[in-house]
Design a protein around this motif. Structure first.
Motif, PDB file in Angstrom:
ATOM      1  N   ILE A  94     -12.634   7.951   5.674  1.00 53.35           N
ATOM      2  CA  ILE A  94     -11.621   7.235   5.055  1.00 53.35           C
ATOM      3  C   ILE A  94     -10.280   8.044   5.417  1.00 53.35           C
ATOM      4  O   ILE A  94     -10.106   9.119   4.863  1.00 53.35           O
ATOM      5  CB  ILE A  94     -11.868   7.067   3.814  1.00 53.35           C
ATOM      6  CG1 ILE A  94     -13.349   6.482   3.526  1.00 53.35           C
ATOM      7  CG2 ILE A  94     -10.813   6.161   2.953  1.00 53.35           C
ATOM      8  CD1 ILE A  94     -13.695   5.319   4.323  1.00 53.35           C
ATOM      9  N   THR A 108      -5.790   2.897   2.949  1.00 56.32           N
ATOM     10  CA  THR A 108      -6.559   3.443   3.844  1.00 56.32           C
ATOM     11  C   THR A 108      -7.497   2.755   4.789  1.00 56.32           C
ATOM     12  O   THR A 108      -7.581   1.661   4.363  1.00 56.32           O
ATOM     13  CB  THR A 108      -7.504   4.480   3.131  1.00 56.32           C
ATOM     14  OG1 THR A 108      -8.388   3.750   2.239  1.00 56.32           O
ATOM     15  CG2 THR A 108      -6.849   5.585   2.267  1.00 56.32           C
ATOM     16  N   ASP A 175     -14.534  10.619   2.644  1.00 56.27           N
ATOM     17  CA  ASP A 175     -13.152  10.387   2.048  1.00 56.27           C
ATOM     18  C   ASP A 175     -12.140  11.460   2.759  1.00 56.27           C
ATOM     19  O   ASP A 175     -12.588  12.863   2.125  1.00 56.27           O
ATOM     20  CB  ASP A 175     -12.947  10.012   0.842  1.00 56.27           C
ATOM     21  CG  ASP A 175     -11.525   9.420   0.448  1.00 56.27           C
ATOM     22  OD1 ASP A 175     -10.485   9.945   1.452  1.00 56.27           O
ATOM     23  OD2 ASP A 175     -11.268   8.718  -0.441  1.00 56.27           O
ATOM     24  N   SER A 177      -9.082  11.344   2.984  1.00 50.60           N
ATOM     25  CA  SER A 177      -7.597  10.958   2.665  1.00 50.60           C
ATOM     26  C   SER A 177      -7.226  11.714   1.247  1.00 50.60           C
ATOM     27  O   SER A 177      -5.888  11.804   1.212  1.00 50.60           O
ATOM     28  CB  SER A 177      -7.328   9.443   2.004  1.00 50.60           C
ATOM     29  OG  SER A 177      -8.114   9.148   0.994  1.00 50.60           O
ATOM     30  N   PRO A 212     -11.074   8.857  -5.727  1.00 53.93           N
ATOM     31  CA  PRO A 212     -11.320   7.750  -4.484  1.00 53.93           C
ATOM     32  C   PRO A 212     -12.601   7.102  -4.544  1.00 53.93           C
ATOM     33  O   PRO A 212     -13.576   7.835  -4.729  1.00 53.93           O
ATOM     34  CB  PRO A 212     -11.026   8.472  -3.288  1.00 53.93           C
ATOM     35  CG  PRO A 212     -10.711  10.004  -3.507  1.00 53.93           C
ATOM     36  CD  PRO A 212     -10.729  10.292  -5.016  1.00 53.93           C
ATOM     37  N   SER A 214     -15.538   4.128  -2.956  1.00 54.84           N
ATOM     38  CA  SER A 214     -15.893   3.244  -2.015  1.00 54.84           C
ATOM     39  C   SER A 214     -16.096   2.009  -2.565  1.00 54.84           C
ATOM     40  O   SER A 214     -16.966   1.737  -3.193  1.00 54.84           O
ATOM     41  CB  SER A 214     -16.905   3.626  -1.263  1.00 54.84           C
ATOM     42  OG  SER A 214     -17.132   3.083   0.206  1.00 54.84           O
TER      43      SER A 214
END
Ligand code: TXA
Ligand code: MG
Length: 309
Positions: A94, A108, A175, A177, A212, A214
């Motif tokens: 991500i 994203t 992730d 990001s 973060p 999903s």
């Protein structure tokens, strides 16, 4: 409305369908995917209705190589090294989105460079493909060509014929990001392998709730119609129930699959669920995975199937 579905072994023919804005089911090393050109919003949206997938659950963008990743996301050297170490292969990243590419409104996107030869031939020609796993929403993912044909004929424009998926469960989602890599979905590359490469990697289960996430995690996944339960030593099953077992042969079972390793377990799990439903069984029994680094990904899929969540 039923579509005319072309079944082909030619990846270039499948790529041509993608370029013309059509929907294609194709094999990958993890599970089969159902995809459209990431540059064609209308085609991508059609996948949501075919799968009956909630609109806020984003797709993974499949690309041919690192250069194509750089076209669609922002990367620094550290992230690039991470990607280069694990890709091509069963892992999705991500990353902050850049440029015009299909997304569901997030800033994203998930990107993956697959290692499957036939799919790579298709991808090289088609350009980026947005694709979730090929299954109807909530149902087990498909790992065999025959199951893809049974479920998707009449629903998609083309099915690319390949072998059964080598790995059999979906990619690991990590992730990249935020400051530290966070694993969002256990998958075919174990957490331990990521941690060995980069000691900073976190497991989302141990991060703050506000971290973060999903979107896919809140939806029901991977469940066959029949009930799923753990196989326990000495388990007694009422005569009236028709059941199957994955793990070891069980007297009275409609069918059983003997399992010798977690990799073999991954390879067989989803097709086992699909076969249970094909035979209209009441119960699918699953032996507990062997205690190695692949166990968490397997436990995750089986526990979801047991809870029906
Ligand atoms: O192995 C795989 O990953 C297969 C093959 C076809 O590549 N694909 C697959 O896709 O499993 P799907 O859509 O079934 O699962 C993708 C997961 C979902 O849980 C989704 O929520 C998450 O990745 N995801 C995708 N984009 C995301 C984003 N921008 N942020 C957070 N999660 C994302
Ligand atoms: Mg899926």
């Amino acid at each position: 409305m039923s579509k005319k579905t072309c079944i082909t072994k030619d990846p270039l023919e499948a790529a041509d369908f993608i370029k013309r804005g059509k929907i294609v089911v194709f094999p990958t090393e993890t599970v089969y995917g159902i995809g459209a050109s990431s540059l064609n919003q209308e085609a991508c949206l059609e996948i949501y209705s075919i799968k009956n997938r909630p609109l806020d659950n984003p797709f993974i963008v499949h690309v041919y190589d690192l250069n194509s990743i750089k076209t669609y996301v922002h990367l620094d050297k550290k992230k690039e090294d991470f990607i280069q170490h694990f890709s091509p292969g069963p892992i999705s990243y991500i990353l902050p989105k850049k440029g015009e590419i299909f997304s569901t409104g997030l800033d994203t996107i998930g990107v993956r460079i697959p290692s499957h030869d036939l799919f790579r031939k298709m991808l090289e020609l088609s350009g980026p493909i947005s694709a979730p796993s090929a299954n109807l929403s909530g149902k087990p993912s498909i790992t065999r060509f025959g199951d893809a044909v049974e479920i998707f004929t009449g629903r998609v424009d083309c099915i690319l014929e390949g072998d059964s998926s080598d790995l059999g469960i979906e990619s690991t989602v990590v992730d990249l990001s935020s400051e530290r890599p966070i694993i969002l979905r256990q998958g075919a590359i174990p957490f331990q392998k990521l941690k060995e490469f980069d000691g900073d990697v976190l497991d989302y289960q141990f991060t703050e709730e506000s971290g973060p996430k999903s979107p896919g995690r809140k939806y029901r996944h991977y469940s066959p119609n029949c009930k799923v339960a753990w196989y326990e030593e000495g388990i007694e099953i009422p005569d009236s129930l028709r059941f199957a077992c994955i793990g070891s042969p069980l007297p009275g079972a409609d069918f059983s699959i003997q399992i010798h390793s977690n990799r073999q377990y991954m390879h067989e799990l989803y097709s086992f669920f699909i076969e249970c439903d094909r035979r209209n069984l009441d119960l699918a029994l699953c032996i507990r995975p062997f205690p190695d680094s692949d166990a968490p990904a397997l436990m995750n899929r089986i526990e979801k199937a047991i809870s029906g969540m």
